[in-house]
Scaffold this motif. Structure first.
Motif, PDB file in Angstrom:
ATOM      1  N   ASP A 110     -10.451   0.500  -2.551  1.00  0.00           N
ATOM      2  CA  ASP A 110     -10.046  -0.190  -4.099  1.00  0.00           C
ATOM      3  C   ASP A 110      -9.486  -1.349  -3.780  1.00  0.00           C
ATOM      4  O   ASP A 110     -10.065  -1.916  -4.825  1.00  0.00           O
ATOM      5  CB  ASP A 110      -8.583   1.172  -4.246  1.00  0.00           C
ATOM      6  N   GLU A 111      -8.627  -1.532  -3.088  1.00  0.00           N
ATOM      7  CA  GLU A 111      -7.652  -2.944  -2.802  1.00  0.00           C
ATOM      8  C   GLU A 111      -9.042  -4.199  -1.985  1.00  0.00           C
ATOM      9  O   GLU A 111      -9.073  -5.240  -3.080  1.00  0.00           O
ATOM     10  CB  GLU A 111      -5.871  -3.397  -2.230  1.00  0.00           C
TER      11      GLU A 111
ATOM     12  N   ILE B 117       0.919  -0.996  -0.173  1.00  0.00           N
ATOM     13  CA  ILE B 117      -0.088  -0.205  -0.392  1.00  0.00           C
ATOM     14  C   ILE B 117       1.095   0.908  -0.273  1.00  0.00           C
ATOM     15  O   ILE B 117       0.719   1.868  -0.962  1.00  0.00           O
ATOM     16  CB  ILE B 117      -0.951  -0.020   1.254  1.00  0.00           C
TER      17      ILE B 117
ATOM     18  N   THR C 226      -3.761   6.782   0.926  1.00  0.00           N
ATOM     19  CA  THR C 226      -3.607   5.467   2.190  1.00  0.00           C
ATOM     20  C   THR C 226      -5.223   4.674   1.679  1.00  0.00           C
ATOM     21  O   THR C 226      -5.308   3.552   1.700  1.00  0.00           O
ATOM     22  CB  THR C 226      -2.783   4.919   3.008  1.00  0.00           C
TER      23      THR C 226
ATOM     24  N   LYS D 258       2.157   6.492  -6.371  1.00  0.00           N
ATOM     25  CA  LYS D 258       0.887   7.606  -7.164  1.00  0.00           C
ATOM     26  C   LYS D 258       1.030   8.986  -6.922  1.00  0.00           C
ATOM     27  O   LYS D 258       0.666  10.241  -8.130  1.00  0.00           O
ATOM     28  CB  LYS D 258      -0.408   7.086  -7.042  1.00  0.00           C
TER      29      LYS D 258
ATOM     30  N   SER E 126       2.608   1.919  -3.723  1.00  0.00           N
ATOM     31  CA  SER E 126       1.638   2.122  -4.492  1.00  0.00           C
ATOM     32  C   SER E 126       1.514   4.011  -3.824  1.00  0.00           C
ATOM     33  O   SER E 126       1.287   4.565  -4.888  1.00  0.00           O
ATOM     34  CB  SER E 126       0.394   1.436  -4.163  1.00  0.00           C
ATOM     35  N   VAL E 127       1.033   3.912  -3.016  1.00  0.00           N
ATOM     36  CA  VAL E 127       1.101   4.945  -2.165  1.00  0.00           C
ATOM     37  C   VAL E 127       1.407   6.387  -3.012  1.00  0.00           C
ATOM     38  O   VAL E 127       1.649   7.278  -3.662  1.00  0.00           O
ATOM     39  CB  VAL E 127       0.376   5.954  -0.935  1.00  0.00           C
TER      40      VAL E 127
ATOM     41  N   ASN F  53      -7.560   5.254   0.663  1.00  0.00           N
ATOM     42  CA  ASN F  53      -8.760   5.139  -0.169  1.00  0.00           C
ATOM     43  C   ASN F  53      -7.841   3.555  -1.196  1.00  0.00           C
ATOM     44  O   ASN F  53      -8.990   2.729  -2.126  1.00  0.00           O
ATOM     45  CB  ASN F  53      -8.465   6.101  -1.853  1.00  0.00           C
ATOM     46  N   ARG F  54      -6.666   3.399  -1.509  1.00  0.00           N
ATOM     47  CA  ARG F  54      -6.282   2.754  -1.856  1.00  0.00           C
ATOM     48  C   ARG F  54      -6.304   1.372  -1.462  1.00  0.00           C
ATOM     49  O   ARG F  54      -6.683   0.371  -2.146  1.00  0.00           O
ATOM     50  CB  ARG F  54      -4.586   2.844  -1.572  1.00  0.00           C
TER      51      ARG F  54
END
Length: 195
Positions: free
Chosen positions: A100-101, A60, A94, A67, A63-64, A96-97
Motif C-alpha cells: 500500500d505504501e 510499518i 505487514t 490497525k 501502522s500494522v 500488505n502495508r
C-alpha cells in the motif's frame, strides 16, 4: 526465540482476550513479543531505496499494530487461538502495508496537481531529479527549502544524506517518530502555501 515457543496456547488466548478488552499491558506484551518479527518482515519487503527513505520498518510496524488493535477491539474482532496464527496475520498485514505504501508513493508521483511540489520536496530526501529539467527542479527546490523552518530543513538534509529515521533522531536527540512527523508536516505546509 520464536514467538510461538514463548507462549502456550492458553497464555496466548488469555493475552488476546485482555488485549481485545482494552488492557494496555496485554497489548504492550503482544507488541514486545511480535515486534521483532514484524520489523524483520517489513525490512525484508522494503527493498525500494526511495521508499525506505520515506518509510522504515518502525513506521510499518506501528501502522500494522495500530490497525490490528483497532480491528481486534471492534465488535467483529479477530478470533485467533494460537500464537503462530497471530504471527501469520501480522506478517500478511505487514506485506500488505508495504505494498500500500509503495502504491501510495507511486500515485503521488503521478498526481499532476501536487507533482511539482512533491518532486521538489522529494529532492530533499532523494538524489533522483525526476521528470522536470534540472534548472526547473533547482528553482523549485530553492523555493521549497526557503519555506521550511530551520528544524525541518535540518531533518530533510539529514534524510537526504541517507540517514535512517533512527539516526536522524539520535543526532537531533528526539524520537524518530517526531522527526518523521515534523518533516511530513513541513512538506504538507509548503505544499499548501505553494498551491
Amino acid at each position: 526465540m520464536k514467538v510461538h515457543s514463548m507462549l502456550s496456547d492458553a497464555e496466548f488466548t488469555s493475552l488476546m482476550d485482555k488485549a481485545r478488552s482494552g488492557d494496555s499491558e496485554a497489548a504492550q506484551k503482544l507488541v514486545q513479543l511480535y515486534e521483532p518479527e514484524i520489523r524483520r518482515a517489513a525490512r525484508m519487503r522494503l527493498t525500494d531505496s526511495k521508499l525506505r527513505r520515506i518509510v522504515d520498518s518502525i513506521d510499518i510496524c506501528q501502522s500494522v499494530f495500530g490497525k490490528f488493535f483497532e480491528t481486534a477491539q471492534s465488535p467483529k474482532g479477530i478470533d485467533l487461538k494460537k500464537p503462530e496464527q497471530l504471527l501469520g496475520l501480522l506478517v500478511t498485514m505487514t506485506r500488505n502495508r508495504v505494498v500500500d505504501e509503495h502504491r501510495h508513493q507511486t500515485a503521488q508521483k503521478r498526481n499532476a496537481g501536487d507533482g511539482v511540489v512533491e518532486a521538489a520536496a522529494n529532492l530533499l530526501v532523494s538524489d533522483d531529479p525526476g521528470p522536470k529539467t534540472e534548472i526547473e527542479m533547482k528553482d523549485m527546490l530553492a523555493k521549497v527549502r526557503s519555506r521550511f523552518t530551520a528544524e525541518e530543513l535540518e531533518i530533510a538534509d539529514l534524510r537526504g544524506e541517507g540517514l535512517t529515521w533512527d539516526e536522524v533522531a539520535k543526532r537531533l536527540q528526539v524520537s524518530a517518530d517526531s522527526c518523521r512527523k515534523r518533516l511530513e508536516r513541513g512538506i504538507e505546509r509548503v505544499r499548501e502555501e505553494m498551491r
